[in-house]
Design an enzyme around this catalytic site. Structure first.
Site, mmCIF file in Angstrom:
data_model
loop_
_atom_site.group_PDB
_atom_site.id
_atom_site.type_symbol
_atom_site.label_atom_id
_atom_site.label_comp_id
_atom_site.label_asym_id
_atom_site.label_seq_id
_atom_site.Cartn_x
_atom_site.Cartn_y
_atom_site.Cartn_z
ATOM 1 N N THR A 281 89.988 15.376 -6.882
ATOM 2 C CA THR A 281 89.687 16.374 -5.856
ATOM 3 C C THR A 281 89.965 15.779 -4.481
ATOM 4 O OG1 THR A 281 88.020 17.518 -7.174
ATOM 5 C CG2 THR A 281 87.885 17.799 -4.794
ATOM 6 N N PHE A 283 89.154 15.909 -0.637
ATOM 7 C CA PHE A 283 88.133 16.341 0.313
ATOM 8 C C PHE A 283 88.673 16.203 1.732
ATOM 9 C CE2 PHE A 283 85.810 15.277 -3.472
ATOM 10 C CZ PHE A 283 84.731 16.143 -3.502
#
Length: 376
Positions: A281, A283
């Site tokens: 992921t 960020f």
């Protein structure tokens, strides 16, 4: 064959004339740019270009040629604008960008907010990006984090923007438009999902699994082998782990990181249950200040385009003509305007680069509501 060669020779001769006429037109365009430099006139004149398109298409003798001439002249005028933008930049007419370059993004003695609870991947991203001597707190929703930095109760927020398996976090793009906050950094975290349960639980006890909806989708192959388990989405993975701990029900499990399991005293019932080994992921680090590092290498922008043929292509061509590499494009519906979309683009570059300034100037003049979301 002789007839074909003759026809090709005729085409070659015509093409030579076209090249000569094109170069002559560009020379005149440069003179137009000089006039605009001296008078302060804008390069893009939509009404003038629409009038020009109507005039040249009326010279065509059939519909096919009419459409072709329209497309041809749209591109010729687009190239003419790009030449004029370059000449304006060479003469120092670049406009001011409302961003301040800094040596470093402050990573110590700052207040940082992340969404979720302790043990969330967003907390792991915060720890990876910032130094240890920070003050941090967590909130339940992404909007709460954006509001915290907008009002000044936090200096930075750590928020998910994209997962390598599940794709973009679409709500985050909407929040970037709603708030006057800016991206100043990014941090990629590997999402190594595990099935977590109470210390006395066994795999055979599990009936319900909690996690973020994306985490559930990222583990669908494993979950597919346990079709009798009920899957319930949560705000994030760490909150799922927290719920399992607080409920004290050994028929419940959470999909979350091993770090979250340690935080809440849960046992790993099954490790590495994700479908994609490279699952990660990305960020973003967001603040309410318009700043960027001197050595920043990626820019994010948003804009809207009119519903006309070639309008998006004309905007994207600014990256081509300025040798800029576009790394991502995303679209989101515009609230209150059915079937109209706002585009979000990431591309390589720094706001101090001449090519970047040139491209942004062209996009700002030709698109609607262009915003620079950050350089990081």
């Amino acid at each position: 064959m002789e007839n074909l060669l003759e026809l090709r020779n005729e085409i070659d001769a015509i093409d030579k004339e076209i090249v000569g006429l094109f170069q002559k037109r560009m020379k005149i365009s440069s003179e137009v740019a000089e006039y605009k430099i001296s008078t302060g006139k804008k390069v893009f004149d939509r009404a003038r270009e629409e009038e020009k398109i109507r005039a040249v298409t009326e010279l065509a003798d059939n519909d096919f040629n009419r459409h072709g001439i329209e497309e041809l002249f749209q591109q010729i005028m687009s190239m003419s604008r790009k030449l004029q933008y370059q000449l304006l930049a060479q003469n120092g007419v670049v406009g001011r960008l409302p961003f301040i370059a800094v040596e470093e993004i402050e990573k110590s003695r700052v207040r940082v907010v992340f969404q979720g609870v302790e043990g969330a991947y967003s907390e792991a991203a915060m720890k990876a990006f910032f130094q240890d001597d920070i003050t941090s707190f967590h909130v339940e929703h992404w909007r709460d984090a954006m509001e915290a930095i907008a009002e000044g109760s936090a200096d930075f927020a750590v928020l998910p923007i994209e997962n390598s398996t599940a794709g973009s976090v679409s709500d985050m793009y909407d929040l970037l438009m709603e708030f006057e906050n800016y991206i100043v950094g990014e941090q990629v975290i590997r999402c190594q999902h595990n099935l977590l349960g109470l210390p006395d639980a066994e795999l055979s006890d599990i009936k319900t699994v909690y996690s973020h909806s994306q985490a559930l989708s990222q583990c669908k192959e494993y979950l597919g082998t346990h079709r009798d388990w009920k899957q319930i989405p949560m705000v994030n993975t760490a909150m799922a782990a927290k719920k399992v701990k607080e409920d004290g029900d050994k028929t419940q499990a959470a999909i979350a990181s091993a770090y979250a399991g340690e935080k809440f005293g849960l046992k790993v019932l099954a490790d590495k249950i994700y479908d994609n080994e490279a699952n990660s992921t990305r960020f973003i680090i967001v603040t309410n200040q318009r700043i960027f590092r001197w050595d920043a290498k990626k820019i994010s922008i948003s804009f809207e385009v009119p519903h006309t043929s070639g309008s998006l292509y004309n905007i994207l061509s600014h990256f081509i003509y300025n040798n800029l590499n576009m790394t991502k494009i995303e679209s989101r519906p515009i609230p209150g305007r059915n079937w109209e979309y706002r585009f979000f683009i990431d591309f390589e570059g720094n706001l101090n680069d001449g090519g970047v300034k040139n491209a942004l100037r062209g996009i700002r003049e030709e698109a609607n509501n262009m915003r620079i979301l950050g350089n990081y």
